[in-house]
Design a protein around this motif. Sequence first.
Motif, PDB file in Angstrom:
ATOM      1  N   ILE A  43      18.670  45.425  49.870  1.00 35.57           N
ATOM      2  CA  ILE A  43      18.129  45.450  48.520  1.00 35.57           C
ATOM      3  C   ILE A  43      19.230  45.204  47.498  1.00 35.57           C
ATOM      4  O   ILE A  43      19.069  44.485  46.547  1.00 35.57           O
ATOM      5  N   SER A  44      20.383  45.834  47.699  1.00 32.32           N
ATOM      6  CA  SER A  44      21.416  45.638  46.699  1.00 32.32           C
ATOM      7  C   SER A  44      22.780  45.699  47.354  1.00 32.32           C
ATOM      8  O   SER A  44      22.961  46.344  48.370  1.00 32.32           O
ATOM      9  N   ASN A  45      23.737  45.018  46.765  1.00 24.56           N
ATOM     10  CA  ASN A  45      25.102  45.159  47.242  1.00 24.56           C
ATOM     11  C   ASN A  45      25.795  46.140  46.328  1.00 24.56           C
ATOM     12  O   ASN A  45      25.734  46.020  45.119  1.00 24.56           O
ATOM     13  N   LYS A  46      26.432  47.122  46.920  1.00 29.15           N
ATOM     14  CA  LYS A  46      27.127  48.113  46.099  1.00 29.15           C
ATOM     15  C   LYS A  46      28.475  47.523  45.707  1.00 29.15           C
ATOM     16  O   LYS A  46      29.303  47.248  46.556  1.00 29.15           O
ATOM     17  N   LYS A  47      28.640  47.323  44.423  1.00 30.73           N
ATOM     18  CA  LYS A  47      29.911  46.740  43.971  1.00 30.73           C
ATOM     19  C   LYS A  47      30.761  47.826  43.330  1.00 30.73           C
ATOM     20  O   LYS A  47      30.338  48.474  42.382  1.00 30.73           O
ATOM     21  N   THR A  48      31.955  48.026  43.885  1.00 35.76           N
ATOM     22  CA  THR A  48      32.819  49.047  43.299  1.00 35.76           C
ATOM     23  C   THR A  48      33.918  48.375  42.490  1.00 35.76           C
ATOM     24  O   THR A  48      34.348  47.276  42.811  1.00 35.76           O
ATOM     25  N   GLN A  49      34.330  49.044  41.423  1.00 33.82           N
ATOM     26  CA  GLN A  49      35.483  48.535  40.691  1.00 33.82           C
ATOM     27  C   GLN A  49      36.531  49.646  40.635  1.00 33.82           C
ATOM     28  O   GLN A  49      36.220  50.806  40.964  1.00 33.82           O
ATOM     29  N   SER A  50      37.722  49.307  40.256  1.00 33.23           N
ATOM     30  CA  SER A  50      38.804  50.292  40.226  1.00 33.23           C
ATOM     31  C   SER A  50      38.328  51.579  39.552  1.00 33.23           C
ATOM     32  O   SER A  50      37.673  51.528  38.507  1.00 33.23           O
ATOM     33  N   THR A  51      38.679  52.698  40.147  1.00 33.25           N
ATOM     34  CA  THR A  51      38.111  53.963  39.660  1.00 33.25           C
ATOM     35  C   THR A  51      39.139  55.090  39.649  1.00 33.25           C
ATOM     36  O   THR A  51      39.899  55.259  40.607  1.00 33.25           O
ATOM     37  N   ILE A  52      39.097  55.856  38.562  1.00 33.42           N
ATOM     38  CA  ILE A  52      39.867  57.109  38.526  1.00 33.42           C
ATOM     39  C   ILE A  52      38.867  58.258  38.583  1.00 33.42           C
ATOM     40  O   ILE A  52      37.934  58.329  37.782  1.00 33.42           O
ATOM     41  N   PHE A  53      39.069  59.097  39.553  1.00 35.46           N
ATOM     42  CA  PHE A  53      38.210  60.258  39.764  1.00 35.46           C
ATOM     43  C   PHE A  53      38.964  61.491  39.280  1.00 35.46           C
ATOM     44  O   PHE A  53      39.991  61.845  39.853  1.00 35.46           O
ATOM     45  N   GLY A  75      44.996  62.433  29.532  1.00 41.00           N
ATOM     46  CA  GLY A  75      45.050  61.180  28.779  1.00 41.00           C
ATOM     47  C   GLY A  75      46.275  60.367  29.188  1.00 41.00           C
ATOM     48  O   GLY A  75      46.168  59.164  29.479  1.00 41.00           O
ATOM     49  N   SER A  76      47.442  61.052  29.241  1.00 39.48           N
ATOM     50  CA  SER A  76      48.635  60.270  29.587  1.00 39.48           C
ATOM     51  C   SER A  76      48.581  59.781  31.032  1.00 39.48           C
ATOM     52  O   SER A  76      49.033  58.664  31.319  1.00 39.48           O
ATOM     53  N   GLN A  77      47.996  60.601  31.911  1.00 39.38           N
ATOM     54  CA  GLN A  77      47.895  60.146  33.315  1.00 39.38           C
ATOM     55  C   GLN A  77      47.006  58.910  33.440  1.00 39.38           C
ATOM     56  O   GLN A  77      47.336  57.952  34.142  1.00 39.38           O
ATOM     57  N   ILE A  78      45.885  58.950  32.727  1.00 39.62           N
ATOM     58  CA  ILE A  78      44.948  57.821  32.777  1.00 39.62           C
ATOM     59  C   ILE A  78      45.644  56.552  32.267  1.00 39.62           C
ATOM     60  O   ILE A  78      45.565  55.483  32.869  1.00 39.62           O
ATOM     61  N   GLU A  79      46.363  56.713  31.140  1.00 42.71           N
ATOM     62  CA  GLU A  79      47.079  55.553  30.577  1.00 42.71           C
ATOM     63  C   GLU A  79      48.081  54.979  31.557  1.00 42.71           C
ATOM     64  O   GLU A  79      48.191  53.773  31.745  1.00 42.71           O
ATOM     65  N   LYS A  80      48.807  55.900  32.226  1.00 40.87           N
ATOM     66  CA  LYS A  80      49.841  55.475  33.174  1.00 40.87           C
ATOM     67  C   LYS A  80      49.196  54.660  34.322  1.00 40.87           C
ATOM     68  O   LYS A  80      49.682  53.577  34.679  1.00 40.87           O
ATOM     69  N   ILE A  81      48.124  55.171  34.832  1.00 42.88           N
ATOM     70  CA  ILE A  81      47.464  54.479  35.964  1.00 42.88           C
ATOM     71  C   ILE A  81      46.933  53.115  35.507  1.00 42.88           C
ATOM     72  O   ILE A  81      47.074  52.103  36.203  1.00 42.88           O
ATOM     73  N   LYS A  82      46.338  53.095  34.302  1.00 38.55           N
ATOM     74  CA  LYS A  82      45.791  51.828  33.785  1.00 38.55           C
ATOM     75  C   LYS A  82      46.895  50.769  33.703  1.00 38.55           C
ATOM     76  O   LYS A  82      46.693  49.606  34.039  1.00 38.55           O
ATOM     77  N   LYS A  83      48.062  51.215  33.220  1.00 39.56           N
ATOM     78  CA  LYS A  83      49.191  50.267  33.090  1.00 39.56           C
ATOM     79  C   LYS A  83      49.606  49.739  34.463  1.00 39.56           C
ATOM     80  O   LYS A  83      49.826  48.553  34.648  1.00 39.56           O
ATOM     81  N   GLU A  84      49.700  50.692  35.420  1.00 38.60           N
ATOM     82  CA  GLU A  84      50.097  50.297  36.781  1.00 38.60           C
ATOM     83  C   GLU A  84      49.144  49.250  37.347  1.00 38.60           C
ATOM     84  O   GLU A  84      49.556  48.269  37.942  1.00 38.60           O
TER      85      GLU A  84
END
Length: 507
Positions: free
Chosen positions: A4-14, A106-115
């Motif tokens: 029925i559907s293809n599960k498409k994942t994108q980069s994720t921070i949990f 916030g700073s961790q999220i920013e750091k990962i996004k940059k990486e």
Amino acid sequence: MAKISNKKTQSTIFLIFGGTGDLTKRKIMPALYNLFLDNWLPENFAIIGSSSSEMSDDKYRNELLTAVNQFSRKGKTKKEDWAKFSSHISFQSADITDSSAFDCFGSQIEKIKKEWNETPSIIYYCAVAPQFFSIIAENIAKAKLENDLKTTRIIIEKPFGSDLESAKELNKKLLCIFDETQIYRIDHYLGKEVVQNIMALRFANAIMEPLWNRNHVEHIQISVTEQIGVGNRGKYFESAGVLRDMIQNHLLQLVCIIAMEPPINLDADEVRDRKVDVLKAMRRIAPGKIDAMSARGQYSSGWIEGKEVVGYRKEKNIAPESNTDTYAALKLHVDNWRWQGVPFYLRTGKRLSKTASSIIIQFKEVPHNIFAPEESGPPQKNRLVINIQPDMAIKFQLQSKVAGLEMNLNTVDIVFDYFGNKKSESPEAYETLLLDAITGDQTLFMRADQVEAAWELIMPILNYWEKNKAQDFPNYAADSWGPENAEALIAKDGYHWFNLPEKNKND
Ligand code: BG6
């Protein structure tokens, strides 16, 4: 196989609030690990566990390793798999009640996004006690953490409110900060494999729809029976009771899937609209009728599999005179054209004889019996048995001729058994739900109006039970099938509870 559907994942921070808690260790982390092993997680993913404790990333990873080894359906981890997976995990100590402590996220999220050099999805997971759900949401807003309509989501665990008013209040607070399309309220029953298959059974088979209504169905039973007691959850359970803990959410959602009208497609809101229709169509039970339409119970001591167990009132953190229900049964009606006159019987309880969840559709008897001599009565009625757990099987019970020279009938099962003895091959509910949250599919999550409609339905019973204390508690022994008044509830309509597993049984 129709996909029925293809599960498409994108980069994720949990980001998991309650990162050292029981739920994270027993369910969330084993689920994420298994998704990783089965290649469902995107290449770029990061898991940040958070709690008020202080610990290093390594210590946190080791704690999680012990938990995953113990609770994963796939058994012990392999060293190299765990090493790869755990390199995505880090730990952040924070006081969730203090908004300034959220800056570190916030700073961790920013750091990962940059990486990663891209915009990932951010999933805030509230695996904490319910009083912290709205505080976390508020602090995310105050700290101006990432909140993008398309890529930010928040997962809210149960219980969602303790009554209609508190559920409304929580919805209001969450909806001030997030859009409904960003909120993923968990009811893990919806993620169970067999529960999902009910949609396929009903809407991908042309033979079902003509039978699925008042013309052919006599009554429906939904049972979720558990052998376990309240264990170390006494404090929570004492203020909840089984009506809140199980019926308001899990069992009512099962009723919705069984009773809903065919959706026009599988869009999340279309499916959830059809489920809400069922809740709206359910007959409100007037206070004067509650005793006739319900039964409640509380377990006393007994023996479970050779071990002596204490009664509910002797469990840890339980009042010696407690009036909390550990068993509840209800008779409900769905007032619409399809289900008029078909009773739905629901029951659930702790410390019962078996752990089993099942839905049984009992069909009407044949209109005219050509087989039986008078003394043996009409053939047994057909029954569709949907075993959710521990068996994962769907059985149609039909009448058939016994081989031989005479025309004798007995009951035979047409069985679809999912995995036989290989249950560990079935994804856990949390795997399904977490993957859906990552891919942004809300179908199996509760919408605000769904939760409120379910509360609305059970509030009169909760209020009545609160005001009118049970005089006979404890009223069932551990390792029984519940209180006598629950037998009476269904017996007065001429039926009885089907205590599973019932195999080829003529009853
Ligand atoms: C939880 C309840 O939601 O569901 C527990 O809080 C209950 O009391 C549990 O034991 C049952 O879930 P499952 O998946 O084991 O049937």
